[in-house]
Structures are given as structure tokens and as C-alpha cells.
Write an enzyme that holds these catalytic residues in place. Structure first.
Site, short mmCIF file in Angstrom:
data_model
loop_
_atom_site.label_atom_id
_atom_site.label_comp_id
_atom_site.label_asym_id
_atom_site.label_seq_id
_atom_site.Cartn_x
_atom_site.Cartn_y
_atom_site.Cartn_z
N HIS A 4 13.09 3.22 5.68
CA HIS A 4 12.90 3.17 4.23
C HIS A 4 11.64 3.86 3.75
CE1 HIS A 4 15.46 -0.33 5.31
NE2 HIS A 4 16.13 0.05 4.24
N ARG A 43 13.88 5.68 -2.72
CA ARG A 43 14.26 4.58 -3.62
C ARG A 43 13.23 4.38 -4.73
NH1 ARG A 43 18.17 0.76 -1.38
NH2 ARG A 43 18.94 1.57 0.61
N GLY A 89 -0.21 -8.67 -7.15
CA GLY A 89 0.93 -8.82 -8.03
C GLY A 89 0.71 -9.90 -9.06
N GLU A 179 5.31 -17.38 -7.24
CA GLU A 179 5.58 -15.95 -7.13
C GLU A 179 6.72 -15.78 -6.13
OE1 GLU A 179 3.85 -13.89 -4.02
OE2 GLU A 179 4.72 -15.82 -3.48
N ASP A 204 1.91 -15.33 -16.81
CA ASP A 204 2.51 -16.29 -17.73
C ASP A 204 2.31 -17.68 -17.15
OD1 ASP A 204 5.26 -17.03 -16.26
OD2 ASP A 204 4.86 -14.90 -16.02
#
Length: 236
Positions: A4, A43, A89, A179, A204
């Protein structure tokens, strides 16, 4: 090349930032790295290698969820010899004391996934961060004056959960945020004896619904975690 990732051997540094959003990887490369070169577009999962304060560093997107980060992190470790991996993240707060735009360092990651139980059905195998990276990141964030929380997070297999109230209940047990990737990253780090850490910005809140951020803000700001992640990767 791996299945990948299109990079050739030597094109990826042995330390890497892993945002979920590939556009955030592009943002980091363009705004923080010198002489950044793209090593992967397969991708649209963009990956770059450049320099940060004289140190060779890479950044690559991983996509959302534990299956996706498991594919990329494993190939980076096994096929390209990466030794330090820091996820940067977003997460949703589960705790009244953890607010939007603040940082969470995942000391450990509980999970409702079977990704670990498939291998160890008889154990509750703990998913923990590299203490070396965690310790460095905490002190760097404090020195930079960033509001930072350290503790357990929930890595969930489900974004639109039917067990919303159960997730919120975890906040009362000290879980800082929810998460979707840290537990898988930590499990791979344990398996292959490398260092991993997840640094999240709260985007949030499940306990304070009025606190939120826009998609554009999530992609193009949240630079505190990027700075902490990069400084941690190069810290001696």
C-alpha cells in the site's frame, strides 16, 4: 515498495508523524518540513519526507479507524524500518475537564475492538504508549504553554455508536477522550518493539455538545499537536 506504500527503500525516515487525514499530512509537510518530497500517493494516502530542525522526518496519512492505521503502520515498521511513530489526530472529549482545542496524550488506550482479542482471547492485553515518547511530549507541551491532559482514551471501532451513554460513562472513570486508532498503533508497537504515541487535539465534546470545530479548522489548524509531535520525534 510495500502493498500500500509506493516508497522505495530509504525514502522514509525512521521517525514519522501519522495524521489520519492525508490532507493534514500534506499541510504538515508544506508548513513544517524543509525540502519535503512526496513518497506516496497510492489511494491518495499522501506521505512525505523532509527535514525538521536538521533532522530527517516523515509524515503520512493513515485513514480512519484501526484496520486502516494497522495496514500503514505495519508496513512502515516491517517494510521500511520505522522506529518512532506518533499519531497526531482528533478526538472527542469524554470528560468535563477536557475541552475543545486542548491536547490529550494517550498514556493508554482501551478499546471495544476485537483487534487484540483475536490474538489473545484469554487476556485483557493493555495498549500503552512508549513512556519515553510520552514523557518527552508531556514536558515539551508544558514548556510550550499548551493545555495538556494525560491519561486513558477509548479507541472505538464505531463512530456512530449505539452505546453513546456507555461511552460517556467512561469519562467518569477517568477516560479522557474517544478516538479510533491509538489502540491498534500501540498493539503493533508492542508486537514489533518500536516506540509509539498518540497525541490528539480535542475537536468536539460528547459531554459539552456546544463545543465543536469546523472541518476546515480540523484540517488546517490544530498545529499545537503537530509542533509537539515533531519536537518529540527529534528530542534526544
Amino acid at each position: 515498495m510495500s502493498i500500500h506504500i509506493a516508497a522505495q527503500q530509504g525514502e522514509i525516515a525512521d521517525k514519522i508523524l501519522l495524521p489520519g487525514d492525508p490532507l493534514r499530512a500534506k499541510f504538515i509537510a508544506e508548513n513544517f518540513l524543509g525540502d519535503a518530497v512526496c513518497f506516496n500517493e497510492v489511494r491518495n494516502m499522501f506521505g512525505y519526507t523532509g527535514t525538521y530542525k536538521g533532522h530527517r522526518v516523515s509524515v503520512m496519512g493513515t485513514g480512519m479507524g484501526m484496520p486502516s492505521i494497522s495496514i500503514y503502520a505495519r508496513e512502515l515498521i516491517v517494510d521500511y524500518g520505522v522506529k518512532k511513530l506518533i499519531r497526531v489526530g482528533t478526538a472527542g472529549s469524554l470528560n468535563e475537564e477536557v475541552h475543545v482545542r486542548e491536547l490529550v496524550l494517550a498514556q493508554a488506550a482501551a478499546t471495544n475492538s476485537n483487534i487484540v482479542r483475536n490474538d489473545w482471547p484469554q487476556y485483557d492485553f493493555p495498549q500503552i504508549a512508549s513512556f519515553d515518547l510520552l514523557d518527552k511530549a508531556y514536558h515539551i507541551a508544558k514548556e510550550l504553554g499548551m493545555t495538556t491532559h494525560v491519561g486513558n482514551v477509548l479507541s472505538s471501532d464505531v463512530f456512530y455508536s449505539n452505546y453513546f451513554e456507555k461511552n460517556i460513562e467512561l469519562g467518569k472513570w477517568g477516560v479522557k477522550a474517544v478516538e479510533m486508532e491509538a489502540a491498534a498503533l500501540y498493539y503493533l508497537a508492542a508486537q514489533y518493539h518500536v516506540d509509539a504515541l498518540a497525541i490528539m487535539t480535542i475537536s468536539d465534546s460528547l459531554v459539552n455538545p456546544d463545543e465543536d470545530t469546523t472541518a476546515e479548522e480540523r484540517q488546517n489548524t490544530f498545529t499545537d499537536m503537530m509542533k509537539v509531535g515533531l519536537e518529540t520525534l527529534i528530542a534526544e
